[in-house]
Each structure stands twice: as C-alpha cells, then as structure tokens.
Design an enzyme around this catalytic site. Structure first.
Site, mmCIF file in Angstrom:
data_model
loop_
_atom_site.group_PDB
_atom_site.id
_atom_site.type_symbol
_atom_site.label_atom_id
_atom_site.label_comp_id
_atom_site.label_asym_id
_atom_site.label_seq_id
_atom_site.Cartn_x
_atom_site.Cartn_y
_atom_site.Cartn_z
ATOM 1 N N SER A 14 -36.443 -37.911 61.064
ATOM 2 C CA SER A 14 -37.781 -37.722 60.518
ATOM 3 C C SER A 14 -38.651 -36.964 61.509
ATOM 4 O O SER A 14 -38.409 -36.981 62.713
ATOM 5 C CB SER A 14 -38.427 -39.077 60.218
ATOM 6 O OG SER A 14 -37.683 -39.750 59.231
ATOM 7 N N CYS A 15 -39.688 -36.337 60.968
ATOM 8 C CA CYS A 15 -40.680 -35.615 61.762
ATOM 9 C C CYS A 15 -41.176 -36.514 62.901
ATOM 10 O O CYS A 15 -41.438 -37.690 62.659
ATOM 11 C CB CYS A 15 -41.830 -35.223 60.841
ATOM 12 S SG CYS A 15 -43.137 -34.321 61.656
ATOM 13 N N PRO A 16 -41.243 -36.014 64.113
ATOM 14 C CA PRO A 16 -41.066 -34.630 64.566
ATOM 15 C C PRO A 16 -39.693 -34.339 65.149
ATOM 16 O O PRO A 16 -39.507 -33.290 65.756
ATOM 17 C CB PRO A 16 -42.132 -34.520 65.657
ATOM 18 C CG PRO A 16 -42.084 -35.856 66.328
ATOM 19 C CD PRO A 16 -41.835 -36.839 65.179
ATOM 20 N N ASP A 41 -35.386 -34.144 56.109
ATOM 21 C CA ASP A 41 -36.803 -34.476 56.180
ATOM 22 C C ASP A 41 -37.591 -33.527 55.277
ATOM 23 O O ASP A 41 -37.564 -32.317 55.489
ATOM 24 C CB ASP A 41 -37.291 -34.355 57.625
ATOM 25 C CG ASP A 41 -38.760 -34.720 57.800
ATOM 26 O OD1 ASP A 41 -39.405 -35.126 56.804
ATOM 27 O OD2 ASP A 41 -39.267 -34.610 58.927
#
Length: 80
Positions: A14-16, A41
C-alpha cells in the site's frame, strides 16, 4: 515487452511503499534502463506518474491488468 526488462513485483503493498521501493530500485539502475512495476494499490495510478515526473524518470507505458496496474518506467538522469 523486452526480454531484458526486469519486472518489480510490488503487488500487495500500500501507499507509499510502491513508490519508495521503486525509487530505491531505480536509483541502482543505469540511466535509460527500463523497469516494469506491477502494483495492486489503487493509488499507484496517481502516485507512480507523479513520482516519475518529480524524479525525472519517463513513464513509457501504463496498463490496467487483472487486479492492478503495470507501469513501464525508464530511468532518467538522477536529480539531487
């Protein structure tokens, strides 16, 4: 897809994390070399192009694939 183009599997992150890991991997590559990034993502469709623009890399191709996206990034000249 060129046979010598590496694929970096960033699926499940997932981000980042996809951008951070791509940044580190690209930093170790020669300018002009290419890398496929594979992500799941949903924010990667925003984050990866923005990262390329900010970092001086060239986003060659983007495509939606089952469960995520693929990005072909050509390493640019490193900005300090």
């Amino acid at each position: 897809m060129a046979a010598d183009t590496a694929i970096y599997d960033l699926k499940g992150l997932s981000c980042p994390l996809p951008v951070l890991k791509a940044k580190k991997r690209l930093a170790g590559m020669e300018p002009g070399s290419r890398l496929w990034l594979e992500t799941t993502d949903p924010l990667a469709v925003i984050d990866i192009p923005a990262f390329c623009a900010d970092s001086g890399h060239h986003l060659v191709e983007t495509s939606a694939v089952s469960g995520g996206h693929r990005f072909l990034v050509e390493r640019g000249e490193q900005r300090s």
